[in-house]
Design an enzyme around this catalytic site. Structure first.
Site, PDB file in Angstrom:
ATOM      1  N   HIS A   1      68.671  99.427 -21.804  1.00 42.93           N
ATOM      2  CA  HIS A   1      67.453  98.912 -21.178  1.00 42.93           C
ATOM      3  C   HIS A   1      66.589  98.266 -22.264  1.00 42.93           C
ATOM      4  O   HIS A   1      66.909  98.348 -23.455  1.00 42.93           O
ATOM      5  CB  HIS A   1      66.681 100.021 -20.434  1.00 42.93           C
ATOM      6  CG  HIS A   1      66.450 101.285 -21.225  1.00 42.93           C
ATOM      7  ND1 HIS A   1      65.797 102.374 -20.717  1.00 42.93           N
ATOM      8  CD2 HIS A   1      66.801 101.639 -22.484  1.00 42.93           C
ATOM      9  CE1 HIS A   1      65.746 103.337 -21.629  1.00 42.93           C
ATOM     10  NE2 HIS A   1      66.342 102.910 -22.696  1.00 42.93           N
TER      11      HIS A   1
ATOM     12  N   GLN B   1      66.737  92.375 -18.183  1.00 41.79           N
ATOM     13  CA  GLN B   1      65.554  93.132 -17.807  1.00 41.79           C
ATOM     14  C   GLN B   1      64.327  92.509 -18.464  1.00 41.79           C
ATOM     15  O   GLN B   1      64.426  91.798 -19.462  1.00 41.79           O
ATOM     16  CB  GLN B   1      65.656  94.580 -18.315  1.00 41.79           C
ATOM     17  CG  GLN B   1      66.514  95.487 -17.469  1.00 41.79           C
ATOM     18  CD  GLN B   1      66.380  96.943 -17.880  1.00 41.79           C
ATOM     19  OE1 GLN B   1      65.872  97.263 -18.958  1.00 41.79           O
ATOM     20  NE2 GLN B   1      66.859  97.826 -17.025  1.00 41.79           N
TER      21      GLN B   1
ATOM     22  N   VAL C   1      57.834 108.200 -19.299  1.00 42.95           N
ATOM     23  CA  VAL C   1      56.519 108.004 -18.674  1.00 42.95           C
ATOM     24  C   VAL C   1      56.106 109.263 -17.914  1.00 42.95           C
ATOM     25  O   VAL C   1      56.939 110.044 -17.472  1.00 42.95           O
ATOM     26  CB  VAL C   1      56.513 106.788 -17.703  1.00 42.95           C
ATOM     27  CG1 VAL C   1      56.445 105.486 -18.458  1.00 42.95           C
ATOM     28  CG2 VAL C   1      57.707 106.834 -16.775  1.00 42.95           C
TER      29      VAL C   1
ATOM     30  N   ALA D   1      53.649 101.276 -18.791  1.00 42.13           N
ATOM     31  CA  ALA D   1      54.875 100.542 -19.097  1.00 42.13           C
ATOM     32  C   ALA D   1      55.614 100.282 -17.797  1.00 42.13           C
ATOM     33  O   ALA D   1      55.440 101.005 -16.817  1.00 42.13           O
ATOM     34  CB  ALA D   1      55.760 101.344 -20.054  1.00 42.13           C
TER      35      ALA D   1
ATOM     36  N   ARG E   1      75.565  97.953 -19.615  1.00 42.04           N
ATOM     37  CA  ARG E   1      75.955  99.261 -19.071  1.00 42.04           C
ATOM     38  C   ARG E   1      77.470  99.352 -19.028  1.00 42.04           C
ATOM     39  O   ARG E   1      78.156  98.372 -18.751  1.00 42.04           O
ATOM     40  CB  ARG E   1      75.397  99.445 -17.651  1.00 42.04           C
ATOM     41  CG  ARG E   1      73.885  99.313 -17.509  1.00 42.04           C
ATOM     42  CD  ARG E   1      73.139 100.602 -17.791  1.00 42.04           C
ATOM     43  NE  ARG E   1      71.703 100.359 -17.930  1.00 42.04           N
ATOM     44  CZ  ARG E   1      70.807 100.491 -16.958  1.00 42.04           C
ATOM     45  NH1 ARG E   1      71.204 100.879 -15.753  1.00 42.04           N
ATOM     46  NH2 ARG E   1      69.529 100.248 -17.178  1.00 42.04           N
TER      47      ARG E   1
ATOM     48  N   TRP F   1      71.893 106.304 -17.688  1.00 37.61           N
ATOM     49  CA  TRP F   1      72.343 105.042 -18.300  1.00 37.61           C
ATOM     50  C   TRP F   1      73.757 105.199 -18.826  1.00 37.61           C
ATOM     51  O   TRP F   1      73.999 105.954 -19.782  1.00 37.61           O
ATOM     52  CB  TRP F   1      71.412 104.658 -19.450  1.00 37.61           C
ATOM     53  CG  TRP F   1      70.015 104.391 -18.983  1.00 37.61           C
ATOM     54  CD1 TRP F   1      69.540 103.206 -18.492  1.00 37.61           C
ATOM     55  CD2 TRP F   1      68.910 105.307 -18.958  1.00 37.61           C
ATOM     56  NE1 TRP F   1      68.219 103.336 -18.159  1.00 37.61           N
ATOM     57  CE2 TRP F   1      67.797 104.610 -18.432  1.00 37.61           C
ATOM     58  CE3 TRP F   1      68.750 106.655 -19.312  1.00 37.61           C
ATOM     59  CZ2 TRP F   1      66.554 105.202 -18.269  1.00 37.61           C
ATOM     60  CZ3 TRP F   1      67.515 107.243 -19.144  1.00 37.61           C
ATOM     61  CH2 TRP F   1      66.425 106.518 -18.624  1.00 37.61           C
TER      62      TRP F   1
HETATM   63  N1  DAH Z   1      64.083 101.336 -18.585  1.00 39.66           N
HETATM   64  C1  DAH Z   1      64.199 101.713 -17.190  1.00 39.66           C
HETATM   65  C2  DAH Z   1      65.612 101.423 -16.686  1.00 39.66           C
HETATM   66  O1  DAH Z   1      66.312 100.688 -17.271  1.00 39.66           O
HETATM   67  C3  DAH Z   1      63.208 100.945 -16.367  1.00 39.66           C
HETATM   68  C4  DAH Z   1      61.813 101.429 -16.638  1.00 39.66           C
HETATM   69  C5  DAH Z   1      61.252 102.398 -15.868  1.00 39.66           C
HETATM   70  C6  DAH Z   1      61.093 100.894 -17.682  1.00 39.66           C
HETATM   71  C7  DAH Z   1      59.991 102.858 -16.094  1.00 39.66           C
HETATM   72  C8  DAH Z   1      59.797 101.352 -17.925  1.00 39.66           C
HETATM   73  C9  DAH Z   1      59.264 102.342 -17.116  1.00 39.66           C
HETATM   74  O2  DAH Z   1      59.053 100.866 -18.918  1.00 39.66           O
HETATM   75  O3  DAH Z   1      57.993 102.775 -17.362  1.00 39.66           O
HETATM   76  O4  DAH Z   1      65.990 101.970 -15.703  1.00 39.66           O
END
Ligand code: DAH
Length: 346
Positions: free
Chosen positions: A177, A217, A260, A314, A203, A156
């Site tokens: 995010h 998002q 995760v 998630a 970003r 990120w």
């Molecule tokens: N936050 C991640 C991103 O911005 C996307 C994401 C991936 C969110 C996996 C989640 C997850 O909750 O389980 O790239």
């Protein structure tokens, strides 16, 4: 003198009769009531008259002035009315002219899709919660298993803004995010939680056709006893069907996200070629639409959820990417450049 005033009165009235414009009336006023008018002259000359005559003439002249002023006002009104009547007659309304349409606003395509997706998840029992765009390092990274100096931070590109607190400068940022809301929500509630979080993310990015410094998002997560990867799959497959249509197939593959374990990416079969392979899906037949996974036990521990009792899933998806796929839009910058020609198409 009195006789002169009488004659003045009848002359003024006679002339007034034939006047029918504002400009004519103004000339009349100057002539009979102006500074150089005969009446004004009489009034001015009063001082030189003997007392008796001064009284009588003064009274008569003042009476005449009041009378002429009143007559003038009445005439003014009459003329104004007839002028209005005349202009209405001349400029008669053309009732056959087409009306002027008042422009109707509409919702931005991102807003529409965002609401649609929220509706789908709400129907499945999720609650919509929003969070702050400006976020602490702790929520955006630290509590999501991305400690300082962890190489995953490179995933990120971050816009930083330190913040002064009583303990000194604290690292603050524009959230990269919507995942930090997992922590904020779980911190303040006990399971079960079923929440989705729509919102803007940022970003530090040089913008190009596929990158914007700001985009949307939607985060989703569910934590309870006995939640398994099958629940994640069931929920997201159902979501994909409701959003993209019954006939869409979906596929999970392993992916990595620090918060995760296991982490997955979900793809749907390409709706342009139905999986045969085309330009949109780069020949693979599949289009990636989101990241997901089972909430990492360390994340659960952070918020005092016992990972031996509770589990959860998630996911996070980018809205603009979905819109680009759905409508064949080839440049993400079109969304936020306020070009009405583009926005009117939705
Ligand atoms: N936050 C991640 C991103 O911005 C996307 C994401 C991936 C969110 C996996 C989640 C997850 O909750 O389980 O790239």
């Amino acid at each position: 003198m009195i006789a002169k005033l009488d004659e003045l009165r009848s002359r003024a009235l006679g002339e007034l009769d034939s006047i029918d414009t504002s400009s004519g009336l103004e000339a009349w006023r100057i002539r009979y009531l102006g500074r150089k008018s005969a009446l004004t002259e009489v009034l001015r000359g009063l001082a030189t008259l003997p007392l008796e005559e001064k009284r009588a003439t003064g009274a008569a002249a003042n009476e005449l002035r009041t009378f002429l002023e009143k007559t003038l006002t009445l005439k003014e009104e009459a003329i104004r009315e007839s002028e209005i009547a005349r202009s209405i007659e001349q400029g008669q309304l053309d009732v056959t002219l087409p009306g002027r349409p008042s422009a109707l606003g509409r919702l931005h395509p991102t807003t529409k899709l965002l609401r649609h997706i929220c509706d789908i998840f709400m129907a499945m029992g999720f609650e919509v919660i929003e969070g702050p765009d400006v976020e602490w390092d702790y929520y955006n990274f630290e509590a999501l298993n991305i400690p300082q100096d962890h190489p995953a931070r490179d995933m990120w590109d971050t816009l930083w803004m330190d913040f002064e607190t009583e303990d000194g400068r604290q690292p603050m940022l524009l959230r990269t995010h919507t995942s930090p809301m997992q922590i904020r929500v779980m911190e303040s509630r006990r399971p079960p939680v079923r929440v989705i979080v729509p919102g803007k993310v940022y970003r530090y990015e040089a913008t190009d056709a596929t990158h914007e410094a700001m985009f949307y998002q939607i985060e989703g997560f569910a934590v309870d006893k006995n939640i398994t990867l099958a629940d994640l799959k069931g929920t997201l497959f159902e979501f994909a069907k409701r959003l993209f249509g019954e006939e869409r197939k979906a596929r999970f593959r392993c992916d990595y996200f620090p918060f995760v374990e296991p982490g997955v990416e979900m793809a749907i079969d390409c709706f342009l070629c139905n999986g045969a392979g085309c330009q949109l899906c780069s020949g693979s037949g599949w289009i990636e639409i989101l990241g997901a996974g089972m909430v990492h036990p360390d994340v659960l521990r952070r918020v005092d959820y016992d990972p031996d009792v509770y589990t959860g899933f998630a996911f996070g998806l980018g809205l603009e990417r979905m819109l680009m796929l759905k409508y064949g839009i080839d440049d993400i910058r079109l969304f936020y450049s306020n070009d009405l020609r583009f926005l009117r198409q939705f």
